[in-house]
Design an enzyme around this catalytic site. Structure first.
Site, PDB file in Angstrom:
ATOM      1  N   GLU A  44       0.838  -1.239   0.156  1.00  9.89           N
ATOM      2  CA  GLU A  44      -0.192   0.030  -0.005  1.00  9.89           C
ATOM      3  C   GLU A  44       0.901   1.353   0.091  1.00  9.89           C
ATOM      4  O   GLU A  44       1.982   1.176   0.580  1.00  9.89           O
ATOM      5  CB  GLU A  44      -0.721   0.060   1.329  1.00  9.89           C
ATOM      6  CG  GLU A  44      -1.750   1.345   1.437  1.00  9.89           C
ATOM      7  CD  GLU A  44      -2.566   1.230   2.893  1.00  9.89           C
ATOM      8  OE1 GLU A  44      -3.564   2.042   2.973  1.00  9.89           O
ATOM      9  OE2 GLU A  44      -2.007   0.544   3.788  1.00  9.89           O
ATOM     10  N   LYS A 110      -9.820   2.892  -2.200  1.00  6.40           N
ATOM     11  CA  LYS A 110      -9.852   2.069  -0.682  1.00  6.40           C
ATOM     12  C   LYS A 110     -11.295   2.469  -0.078  1.00  6.40           C
ATOM     13  O   LYS A 110     -11.710   3.660   0.093  1.00  6.40           O
ATOM     14  CB  LYS A 110      -8.798   2.792   0.338  1.00  6.40           C
ATOM     15  CG  LYS A 110      -8.755   2.088   1.719  1.00  6.40           C
ATOM     16  CD  LYS A 110      -7.607   2.113   2.323  1.00  6.40           C
ATOM     17  CE  LYS A 110      -7.420   1.598   3.794  1.00  6.40           C
ATOM     18  NZ  LYS A 110      -6.218   2.045   4.337  1.00  6.40           N
ATOM     19  N   CYS A 144      -5.702  -2.802   3.066  1.00  2.79           N
ATOM     20  CA  CYS A 144      -5.132  -2.831   4.394  1.00  2.79           C
ATOM     21  C   CYS A 144      -6.340  -2.733   5.258  1.00  2.79           C
ATOM     22  O   CYS A 144      -6.959  -3.992   5.658  1.00  2.79           O
ATOM     23  CB  CYS A 144      -4.749  -1.304   4.582  1.00  2.79           C
ATOM     24  SG  CYS A 144      -3.420  -1.504   5.991  1.00  2.79           S
TER      25      CYS A 144
END
Length: 259
Positions: A44, A110, A144
């Protein structure tokens, strides 16, 4: 359809807010891969570290990192993936980029922004999942903090691979280990997580634990902890077919909608 897919997981330290140096470092690591691989996975925010200052370092979809990924993907004839900070229409995104060897780009913004670090205050949340069709494999790409929310990852698309990139800190690394294995088992899919190592400018330490699991939760990788390292794994579509045929658990899932 390609029955096997070979993937390189690259676990690396990141230079804070220095995209050029990070690209140089990753170029060396990628060019050092001697095996023929289909997919190369970076962490990331691999050009900057996990930063809450996008106004200083954000790139565009026409920027240098995109061009670099397209060139390398073409040279290696392998897809290259990872997330970077993107500025678009006066908005910032933590964007997962899936760059095909052809130069075509699929992307995912995200969805679950990390409120503990204030990510939700500076970035905009994505609203759509992405399932990439690549060489006959269906790949779900997430980032994540998304890992903590199983409903978002839920395998309603019949995907084969669940792929996470992360900057997941060492104090909570046991959650990373446990949840990745759980996502593999509950979704009957290969699950891969690539995390960084090192210490960032906020004094957060990262220990890696990049990993791959099969659809039964069997660990497929052996990557060094706390150090830069890589793993090459080959996935077999036959495994997914056999597991889902023998253990038809996905057919018993509850039905509901995300609103």
């Amino acid at each position: 359809m390609q029955p096997k897919l070979t993937i390189a997981l690259i676990q690396a330290d990141l230079v804070w807010h220095n995209a050029a140096e990070n690209r140089t470092n990753f170029s060396k690591k990628i060019n050092a891969i001697k095996e023929e691989v289909d997919l190369i996975v970076l962490p990331e925010m691999f050009t900057t570290g996990f930063s809450m200052h996008p106004q200083q370092i954000a790139e565009t979809m026409q920027g240098e990192t995109i061009k670099w990924m397209q060139q390398l993907a073409s040279e290696k004839q392998a897809a290259i993936v990872g997330s970077i900070i993107i500025s678009e229409n006066n908005t910032y995104y933590n964007r997962f980029l899936f760059v095909h060897p052809s130069g075509e780009i699929d992307f995912y913004n995200k969805h679950h922004l990390f409120t503990l670090a204030g990510e939700h205050k500076v970035y905009t949340s994505g609203k759509e999942k992405l399932i990439v069709n690549y060489k006959g494999w269906k790949i779900c790409t997430l980032i994540c903090y998304d890992l903590r929310f199983p409903v978002w990852a839920r395998n309603v698309e019949d995907y084969d691979i669940l792929l996470y990139v992360a900057n997941w800190p060492k104090p909570r690394i046991s959650a990373w280990d446990t949840l990745l294995k759980a996502r593999a088992i509950e979704n009957l899919c290969y699950t891969i997580g690539v995390n960084r190592v090192g210490i960032d400018a906020n004094k957060l330490e990262y220990s890696g634990h990049s990993v791959g699991y099969d659809g039964l939760g069997k660990k497929l990788t052996h990557i060094k902890t706390n150090l830069e390292d890589k793993a090459i794994i080959t996935l077999n579509k036959k495994h997914i077919t056999e597991v889902r045929s023998k253990l038809n658990f996905l057919s018993d899932k509850d039905t509901f909608e995300i609103k």
